[in-house]
Design a protein around this motif. Sequence first.
Motif, PDB file in Angstrom:
ATOM      1  N   MET A 199       0.843  -1.190   0.000  1.00  0.00           N
ATOM      2  CA  MET A 199       0.000   0.000   0.000  1.00  0.00           C
ATOM      3  C   MET A 199       0.887   1.252   0.000  1.00  0.00           C
ATOM      4  N   LYS A 200       0.335   2.316  -0.521  1.00  0.00           N
ATOM      5  CA  LYS A 200       0.999   3.612  -0.493  1.00  0.00           C
ATOM      6  C   LYS A 200       0.046   4.605   0.150  1.00  0.00           C
ATOM      7  N   LYS A 201       0.458   5.156   1.308  1.00  0.00           N
ATOM      8  CA  LYS A 201      -0.413   6.045   2.083  1.00  0.00           C
ATOM      9  C   LYS A 201       0.216   7.434   2.192  1.00  0.00           C
ATOM     10  N   PRO A 202      -0.610   8.475   2.171  1.00  0.00           N
ATOM     11  CA  PRO A 202      -0.084   9.831   2.387  1.00  0.00           C
ATOM     12  C   PRO A 202       0.179  10.054   3.876  1.00  0.00           C
ATOM     13  N   SER A 203       0.958  11.053   4.180  1.00  0.00           N
ATOM     14  CA  SER A 203       1.199  11.392   5.585  1.00  0.00           C
ATOM     15  C   SER A 203       0.049  12.246   6.103  1.00  0.00           C
ATOM     16  N   GLY A 204      -0.048  12.344   7.421  1.00  0.00           N
ATOM     17  CA  GLY A 204      -1.079  13.180   8.012  1.00  0.00           C
ATOM     18  C   GLY A 204      -2.368  12.419   8.255  1.00  0.00           C
ATOM     19  N   THR A 205      -3.398  13.159   8.663  1.00  0.00           N
ATOM     20  CA  THR A 205      -4.703  12.571   8.965  1.00  0.00           C
ATOM     21  C   THR A 205      -5.393  12.118   7.688  1.00  0.00           C
ATOM     22  N   LEU A 206      -5.931  10.919   7.705  1.00  0.00           N
ATOM     23  CA  LEU A 206      -6.589  10.360   6.533  1.00  0.00           C
ATOM     24  C   LEU A 206      -8.102  10.572   6.622  1.00  0.00           C
ATOM     25  N   PRO A 207      -8.736  11.046   5.546  1.00  0.00           N
ATOM     26  CA  PRO A 207     -10.205  11.129   5.533  1.00  0.00           C
ATOM     27  C   PRO A 207     -10.799   9.733   5.390  1.00  0.00           C
ATOM     28  N   LEU A 208     -12.100   9.620   5.571  1.00  0.00           N
ATOM     29  CA  LEU A 208     -12.738   8.311   5.427  1.00  0.00           C
ATOM     30  C   LEU A 208     -12.498   7.739   4.039  1.00  0.00           C
ATOM     31  N   ILE A 209     -12.712   8.569   3.021  1.00  0.00           N
ATOM     32  CA  ILE A 209     -12.384   8.170   1.648  1.00  0.00           C
ATOM     33  C   ILE A 209     -11.654   9.329   0.995  1.00  0.00           C
ATOM     34  N   LYS A 210     -10.440   9.085   0.546  1.00  0.00           N
ATOM     35  CA  LYS A 210      -9.655  10.111  -0.131  1.00  0.00           C
ATOM     36  C   LYS A 210      -9.723   9.868  -1.633  1.00  0.00           C
ATOM     37  N   LYS A 211     -10.279  10.822  -2.359  1.00  0.00           N
ATOM     38  CA  LYS A 211     -10.369  10.716  -3.812  1.00  0.00           C
ATOM     39  C   LYS A 211      -8.981  10.933  -4.402  1.00  0.00           C
ATOM     40  N   THR A 212      -8.352   9.873  -4.889  1.00  0.00           N
ATOM     41  CA  THR A 212      -6.981   9.982  -5.375  1.00  0.00           C
ATOM     42  C   THR A 212      -6.605   8.786  -6.237  1.00  0.00           C
ATOM     43  N   THR A 213      -5.722   9.015  -7.196  1.00  0.00           N
ATOM     44  CA  THR A 213      -5.088   7.922  -7.942  1.00  0.00           C
ATOM     45  C   THR A 213      -3.572   7.959  -7.721  1.00  0.00           C
ATOM     46  N   ASN A 214      -3.139   8.713  -6.725  1.00  0.00           N
ATOM     47  CA  ASN A 214      -1.720   8.785  -6.369  1.00  0.00           C
ATOM     48  C   ASN A 214      -1.374   7.872  -5.203  1.00  0.00           C
ATOM     49  N   TYR A 215      -2.390   7.410  -4.482  1.00  0.00           N
ATOM     50  CA  TYR A 215      -2.190   6.518  -3.340  1.00  0.00           C
ATOM     51  C   TYR A 215      -3.147   5.339  -3.466  1.00  0.00           C
ATOM     52  N   TRP A 216      -2.791   4.266  -2.752  1.00  0.00           N
ATOM     53  CA  TRP A 216      -3.628   3.055  -2.760  1.00  0.00           C
ATOM     54  C   TRP A 216      -3.530   2.423  -1.373  1.00  0.00           C
ATOM     55  N   TYR A 217      -4.618   2.466  -0.608  1.00  0.00           N
ATOM     56  CA  TYR A 217      -4.545   1.965   0.759  1.00  0.00           C
ATOM     57  C   TYR A 217      -5.933   1.744   1.354  1.00  0.00           C
ATOM     58  N   GLU A 226     -14.415  -3.467  19.962  1.00  0.00           N
ATOM     59  CA  GLU A 226     -14.765  -4.308  18.804  1.00  0.00           C
ATOM     60  C   GLU A 226     -15.435  -3.505  17.697  1.00  0.00           C
ATOM     61  N   SER A 227     -15.074  -2.246  17.578  1.00  0.00           N
ATOM     62  CA  SER A 227     -15.610  -1.393  16.514  1.00  0.00           C
ATOM     63  C   SER A 227     -14.450  -0.681  15.838  1.00  0.00           C
ATOM     64  N   PHE A 228     -14.578  -0.489  14.521  1.00  0.00           N
ATOM     65  CA  PHE A 228     -13.466   0.075  13.772  1.00  0.00           C
ATOM     66  C   PHE A 228     -13.958   1.085  12.742  1.00  0.00           C
ATOM     67  N   THR A 229     -13.080   2.007  12.410  1.00  0.00           N
ATOM     68  CA  THR A 229     -13.291   2.937  11.311  1.00  0.00           C
ATOM     69  C   THR A 229     -12.286   2.602  10.219  1.00  0.00           C
ATOM     70  N   TYR A 230     -12.726   2.623   8.994  1.00  0.00           N
ATOM     71  CA  TYR A 230     -11.857   2.291   7.869  1.00  0.00           C
ATOM     72  C   TYR A 230     -11.621   3.543   7.034  1.00  0.00           C
ATOM     73  N   ARG A 231     -10.381   3.803   6.727  1.00  0.00           N
ATOM     74  CA  ARG A 231     -10.013   4.961   5.910  1.00  0.00           C
ATOM     75  C   ARG A 231      -9.329   4.439   4.655  1.00  0.00           C
ATOM     76  N   GLU A 232      -9.870   4.854   3.503  1.00  0.00           N
ATOM     77  CA  GLU A 232      -9.462   4.238   2.241  1.00  0.00           C
ATOM     78  C   GLU A 232      -9.241   5.282   1.156  1.00  0.00           C
ATOM     79  N   SER A 233      -8.427   4.910   0.196  1.00  0.00           N
ATOM     80  CA  SER A 233      -8.301   5.727  -1.013  1.00  0.00           C
ATOM     81  C   SER A 233      -9.343   5.264  -2.013  1.00  0.00           C
ATOM     82  N   SER A 234      -9.801   6.176  -2.868  1.00  0.00           N
ATOM     83  CA  SER A 234     -10.780   5.782  -3.893  1.00  0.00           C
ATOM     84  C   SER A 234     -10.176   4.754  -4.843  1.00  0.00           C
TER      85      SER A 234
END
Length: 323
Positions: A199-217, A226-234
């Motif tokens: 995976m390739k992730k940007p630095s800093g705080t990640l939004p729930l979904i980051k609209k990008t084709t420069n990162y993949w994560y 037992e609860s989680f939040t998922y932060r993903e690239s588009s």
Amino acid sequence: MKRKLRLILMLGLCLSIGIPSFAFAVASNESVEMTVGDAENELTVYLQKYHPEIQIGSEQYVDFLVDLLMFEDEKMLEKHPQYEEIKIYASEYLDQISSGGMVESKTVGNGDEIKILLDKEKQKKIETVKLEAVQQERLDAILENENSSQLVPYSAYSNNKAVAYAKKWAKDWNRAYGRHTADCTNFVSQCVFAGGKTMKKPSGTLPLIKKTTNYWYSVRFPNGRESFTYRESSSFINVGDFYTYWKQHGVKTVQYSTKKKLQNGVVLGNVVQLKNGKGKWFHSIIITGGEKGARTYCGHSKPSLDQPISKISTAVAYRALKF
């Protein structure tokens, strides 16, 4: 007079035995300028009559749209004068919700969460959707023709490991990742990661979904017991962004015009994307079995384990990403 009477009696007989009729909102074969919302309304009328259990935005709804575009087995719907526009709407809907775009979540009476297109997106004309698809095709062609020999993938790829993961989770949800109503590209991204791609992730705080084709994560964060939040690239969850990201990072891509050519050209572990008519690329699957010329695949949104490529409708184009 007797002839007129016979005609009237024959007409009455036809009506009494129930010749099939279709109560579609648009009952004309004339060319009509439609919006995305118009096409959704037409499909809603059909579903209310033939599939009243399916609610717009539900997982069943997404499964229906995927099946419609992949298999075209709704023979009654094929008789609708705006059938092609409805299919274009279906591909647009899947594209929007798979990128976390113009959708709104609502909870219905049984507690299920559904996602619907917002009014602004519904006002978009079908012709605009088709134009956007053509423009994207041109961008894809530019990517296809670029010399990518200087671009090196970040890591090696094990086709066997990717296939093993696909078979294990084709009918289930791995809670290390988020789960989406339109889950197809999210699923194949997991397979690609299991195959060894990093995976390739940007630095800093990640939004729930980051609209990008420069990162993949896709990253899971604890959110209580037992609860989680998922932060993903588009690019991890959207068909088009997934393709663009990996094309930019040296992955070989090949387009096929027929199922026969596709099945003779792909190998286990290849990701395949599907396109319907004048709509957008709408679905991602991974090749997991079979022999050359008779391949099988795994995928979400509708859980699919080693299904034959041969059953997919011929009314689609195909492109393979060969990691």
